[in-house]
Design an enzyme around this catalytic site. Structure first.
Site, PDB file in Angstrom:
ATOM      1  N   ASP A  61      -8.679 -13.715  -7.777  1.00  0.00           N
ATOM      2  CA  ASP A  61      -9.109 -13.948  -6.397  1.00  0.00           C
ATOM      3  C   ASP A  61      -7.874 -13.892  -5.522  1.00  0.00           C
ATOM      4  O   ASP A  61      -6.993 -14.759  -5.606  1.00  0.00           O
ATOM      5  CB  ASP A  61      -9.804 -15.306  -6.270  1.00  0.00           C
ATOM      6  CG  ASP A  61     -10.448 -15.472  -4.895  1.00  0.00           C
ATOM      7  OD1 ASP A  61      -9.950 -14.855  -3.916  1.00  0.00           O
ATOM      8  OD2 ASP A  61     -11.453 -16.191  -4.793  1.00  0.00           O
ATOM      9  N   ASN A  88      -5.849  -3.264   0.501  1.00  0.00           N
ATOM     10  CA  ASN A  88      -7.167  -2.781   0.918  1.00  0.00           C
ATOM     11  C   ASN A  88      -8.244  -3.857   0.809  1.00  0.00           C
ATOM     12  O   ASN A  88      -9.225  -3.815   1.547  1.00  0.00           O
ATOM     13  CB  ASN A  88      -7.542  -1.567   0.051  1.00  0.00           C
ATOM     14  CG  ASN A  88      -9.005  -1.232   0.151  1.00  0.00           C
ATOM     15  OD1 ASN A  88      -9.449  -0.609   1.115  1.00  0.00           O
ATOM     16  ND2 ASN A  88      -9.795  -1.681  -0.811  1.00  0.00           N
ATOM     17  N   TYR A 153     -12.840 -11.543  11.522  1.00  0.00           N
ATOM     18  CA  TYR A 153     -12.392 -10.225  11.051  1.00  0.00           C
ATOM     19  C   TYR A 153     -11.493  -9.558  12.089  1.00  0.00           C
ATOM     20  O   TYR A 153     -10.446  -8.998  11.751  1.00  0.00           O
ATOM     21  CB  TYR A 153     -13.630  -9.376  10.777  1.00  0.00           C
ATOM     22  CG  TYR A 153     -13.373  -8.020  10.155  1.00  0.00           C
ATOM     23  CD1 TYR A 153     -12.963  -7.898   8.829  1.00  0.00           C
ATOM     24  CD2 TYR A 153     -13.574  -6.845  10.887  1.00  0.00           C
ATOM     25  CE1 TYR A 153     -12.761  -6.648   8.254  1.00  0.00           C
ATOM     26  CE2 TYR A 153     -13.376  -5.596  10.319  1.00  0.00           C
ATOM     27  CZ  TYR A 153     -12.970  -5.495   9.005  1.00  0.00           C
ATOM     28  OH  TYR A 153     -12.773  -4.252   8.430  1.00  0.00           O
ATOM     29  N   LYS A 157      -7.720  -8.514  11.391  1.00  0.00           N
ATOM     30  CA  LYS A 157      -7.282  -7.109  11.410  1.00  0.00           C
ATOM     31  C   LYS A 157      -6.222  -6.884  12.491  1.00  0.00           C
ATOM     32  O   LYS A 157      -5.300  -6.082  12.297  1.00  0.00           O
ATOM     33  CB  LYS A 157      -8.478  -6.170  11.601  1.00  0.00           C
ATOM     34  CG  LYS A 157      -9.374  -6.060  10.367  1.00  0.00           C
ATOM     35  CD  LYS A 157      -8.615  -5.603   9.116  1.00  0.00           C
ATOM     36  CE  LYS A 157      -9.534  -5.204   7.981  1.00  0.00           C
ATOM     37  NZ  LYS A 157      -8.801  -4.966   6.706  1.00  0.00           N
ATOM     38  N   VAL A 186     -16.918   2.880   8.044  1.00  0.00           N
ATOM     39  CA  VAL A 186     -16.967   3.761   6.877  1.00  0.00           C
ATOM     40  C   VAL A 186     -18.205   3.351   6.078  1.00  0.00           C
ATOM     41  O   VAL A 186     -18.513   2.158   5.991  1.00  0.00           O
ATOM     42  CB  VAL A 186     -15.712   3.561   5.983  1.00  0.00           C
ATOM     43  CG1 VAL A 186     -15.683   4.569   4.843  1.00  0.00           C
ATOM     44  CG2 VAL A 186     -14.426   3.640   6.810  1.00  0.00           C
TER      45      VAL A 186
HETATM   46  N1  LIG Z   1     -16.264  -0.183   5.417  1.00  0.00           N
HETATM   47  C1  LIG Z   1     -15.820  -0.060   6.660  1.00  0.00           C
HETATM   48  O1  LIG Z   1     -16.540   0.332   7.572  1.00  0.00           O
HETATM   49  C2  LIG Z   1     -14.387  -0.347   6.957  1.00  0.00           C
HETATM   50  C3  LIG Z   1     -13.855   0.079   8.177  1.00  0.00           C
HETATM   51  C4  LIG Z   1     -12.540  -0.206   8.470  1.00  0.00           C
HETATM   52  C5  LIG Z   1     -11.774  -0.906   7.570  1.00  0.00           C
HETATM   53  N2  LIG Z   1     -12.302  -1.313   6.401  1.00  0.00           N
HETATM   54  C6  LIG Z   1     -11.471  -2.078   5.475  1.00  0.00           C
HETATM   55  O2  LIG Z   1     -11.355  -1.376   4.257  1.00  0.00           O
HETATM   56  C7  LIG Z   1     -11.175  -2.286   3.188  1.00  0.00           C
HETATM   57  C8  LIG Z   1     -12.158  -1.982   2.055  1.00  0.00           C
HETATM   58  O3  LIG Z   1     -13.474  -2.072   2.566  1.00  0.00           O
HETATM   59  P1  LIG Z   1     -14.735  -1.533   1.758  1.00  0.00           P
HETATM   60  O4  LIG Z   1     -15.720  -1.168   2.797  1.00  0.00           O
HETATM   61  O5  LIG Z   1     -14.358  -0.555   0.722  1.00  0.00           O
HETATM   62  O6  LIG Z   1     -15.235  -2.920   1.071  1.00  0.00           O
HETATM   63  P2  LIG Z   1     -16.105  -3.191  -0.222  1.00  0.00           P
HETATM   64  O7  LIG Z   1     -16.866  -1.999  -0.641  1.00  0.00           O
HETATM   65  O8  LIG Z   1     -16.845  -4.451   0.031  1.00  0.00           O
HETATM   66  O9  LIG Z   1     -14.970  -3.477  -1.327  1.00  0.00           O
HETATM   67  C9  LIG Z   1     -14.132  -4.591  -1.192  1.00  0.00           C
HETATM   68  C10 LIG Z   1     -13.205  -4.651  -2.393  1.00  0.00           C
HETATM   69  O10 LIG Z   1     -12.358  -5.817  -2.250  1.00  0.00           O
HETATM   70  C11 LIG Z   1     -12.538  -6.686  -3.388  1.00  0.00           C
HETATM   71  N3  LIG Z   1     -12.397  -8.070  -2.937  1.00  0.00           N
HETATM   72  C12 LIG Z   1     -13.098  -8.686  -1.945  1.00  0.00           C
HETATM   73  N4  LIG Z   1     -12.716  -9.972  -1.852  1.00  0.00           N
HETATM   74  C13 LIG Z   1     -11.746 -10.155  -2.795  1.00  0.00           C
HETATM   75  C14 LIG Z   1     -10.987 -11.286  -3.207  1.00  0.00           C
HETATM   76  N5  LIG Z   1     -11.123 -12.486  -2.617  1.00  0.00           N
HETATM   77  N6  LIG Z   1     -10.102 -11.142  -4.207  1.00  0.00           N
HETATM   78  C15 LIG Z   1      -9.963  -9.941  -4.821  1.00  0.00           C
HETATM   79  N7  LIG Z   1     -10.639  -8.840  -4.465  1.00  0.00           N
HETATM   80  C16 LIG Z   1     -11.537  -8.959  -3.473  1.00  0.00           C
HETATM   81  C17 LIG Z   1     -13.939  -6.347  -3.914  1.00  0.00           C
HETATM   82  O11 LIG Z   1     -14.116  -6.643  -5.282  1.00  0.00           O
HETATM   83  P3  LIG Z   1     -14.690  -8.078  -5.786  1.00  0.00           P
HETATM   84  O12 LIG Z   1     -15.830  -8.428  -4.886  1.00  0.00           O
HETATM   85  O13 LIG Z   1     -15.063  -7.879  -7.224  1.00  0.00           O
HETATM   86  O14 LIG Z   1     -13.544  -9.037  -5.652  1.00  0.00           O
HETATM   87  C18 LIG Z   1     -13.935  -4.827  -3.704  1.00  0.00           C
HETATM   88  O15 LIG Z   1     -13.206  -4.200  -4.729  1.00  0.00           O
HETATM   89  C19 LIG Z   1     -11.333  -3.693   3.794  1.00  0.00           C
HETATM   90  O16 LIG Z   1     -10.076  -4.249   4.063  1.00  0.00           O
HETATM   91  C20 LIG Z   1     -12.063  -3.416   5.092  1.00  0.00           C
HETATM   92  O17 LIG Z   1     -11.807  -4.399   6.060  1.00  0.00           O
HETATM   93  C21 LIG Z   1     -13.598  -1.053   6.054  1.00  0.00           C
END
Ligand SMILES: NC(=O)c1ccc[n+]([C@@H]2O[C@H](COP(=O)([O-])OP(=O)(O)OC[C@H]3O[C@@H](n4cnc5c(N)ncnc54)[C@H](OP(=O)(O)O)[C@@H]3O)[C@@H](O)[C@H]2O)c1
Length: 256
Positions: A61, A88, A153, A157, A186
């Site tokens: 975590d 990430n 958030y 960010k 995304v």
């Molecule tokens: N999706 C969008 O629209 C978007 C846009 C701009 C920026 N972003 C940024 O891009 C990044 C990835 O987003 P995503 O959309 O790919 O998210 P996602 O699909 O929800 O994946 C999040 C990842 O982070 C891990 N994670 C979450 N909390 C954690 C914790 N406490 N400890 C360890 N690992 C943790 C999750 O695995 P576990 O749950 O197994 O821990 C998973 O591997 C984020 O920082 C997000 O803010 C996303």
């Protein structure tokens, strides 16, 4: 494929992080995959291994205060000294401003800001000594402007972009680079979760909510995980001067 470099990618069991791991793996980096869920990490590792990418996993975590040191120890133990760190991992809690709790803010800041700072603090001495290294933060357009119902958030960010600017300015000339990549929405689980929350509040379906989100992007379309991953891989490889890389622009480019 011979791994010439080790990259730590946090939150790489799915979504954007897994795609970044794949892009960096294809570019010859060995990858430490980090997330909480062991089974998803193993599935991610197997999907990379099927392409000949060398990857190891570390489940923890990342909100824990000792996570940064544990992650670096795991990388050194399983693959070697990391040259690239991609911050990430992220969560995006949604709540009205009045319902945004201190706990929500603390947890979001721990993941998006305290961990990247702690990783930088622990990895920098080695990187500076080698005169090379790259730290990439996956920030967001929410690091540059505000969206409603995402106060914690948006704060986190913005702080992530600020941290990257601080790193880049202090590291200038050291050979170590820092970039903040800012995508708009995304299509991933985090986005679908936010769309479900919007749908639950109003009269929209999840698909309509996703469409509304896409329209909030400057480019008026959802970004793909591959676009984000390719941008990260290019920044790592091409070593451009710059810090805040706005993906939600046509064409994408540096703001500073
Ligand atoms: N999706 C969008 O629209 C978007 C846009 C701009 C920026 N972003 C940024 O891009 C990044 C990835 O987003 P995503 O959309 O790919 O998210 P996602 O699909 O929800 O994946 C999040 C990842 O982070 C891990 N994670 C979450 N909390 C954690 C914790 N406490 N400890 C360890 N690992 C943790 C999750 O695995 P576990 O749950 O197994 O821990 C998973 O591997 C984020 O920082 C997000 O803010 C996303």
């Amino acid at each position: 494929m011979n791994a010439t470099s080790v990259a730590v990618v946090t939150g790489s069991s799915r979504g954007i992080g897994l795609e970044i791991a794949r892009a960096l793996g294809r570019a010859g980096h060995a990858i430490l995959l980090v997330a909480r869920d062991v089974a998803s990490l193993e599935a991610a590792r197997a999907s990379l291994a099927a392409e000949g990418i060398l990857a190891a996993t570390f489940a923890c975590d990342l909100r824990d205060a000792t996570a940064a040191q544990s992650v670096l120890d795991a990388a050194r133990r399983s693959l070697g000294e990391p040259d690239v760190i991609v911050n990430n991992a992220g969560t995006a809690p949604t709540a009205k401003l009045e319902a945004t709790t201190d706990a929500m803010l603390d947890e979001t800041l721990a993941l998006h800001v305290r961990l990247p700072l702690a990783l930088a603090r622990a990895a920098l001495p080695g990187m500076k000594q080698r005169g090379a290294g790259c730290m990439v933060q996956i920030a967001s357009t929410a690091g540059l402007r505000a969206f409603p119902f995402t106060t914690a958030y948006t704060i986190a960010k913005h702080a992530m972009v600020g941290l990257t600017r601080a790193l880049a300015s202090e590291l200038r000339g050291s050979g170590v680079r820092a970039y903040a990549v800012c995508p708009g929405f995304v299509d991933t689980e985090i986005t679908r979760g936010a769309a479900a929350a919007v749908a639950a509040r109003g009269k929209l379906t999840i698909e309509q909510a996703l469409q509304r989100m896409a329209e909030q992007n400057e480019t008026r379309r959802m970004h793909t995980t591959v676009e984000v991953a390719n941008a990260v891989a290019r920044l790592v490889k091409d070593r451009p001067d710059g810090c805040t890389y706005l993906l939600d622009r046509d064409p994408p480019g540096f703001l500073d």
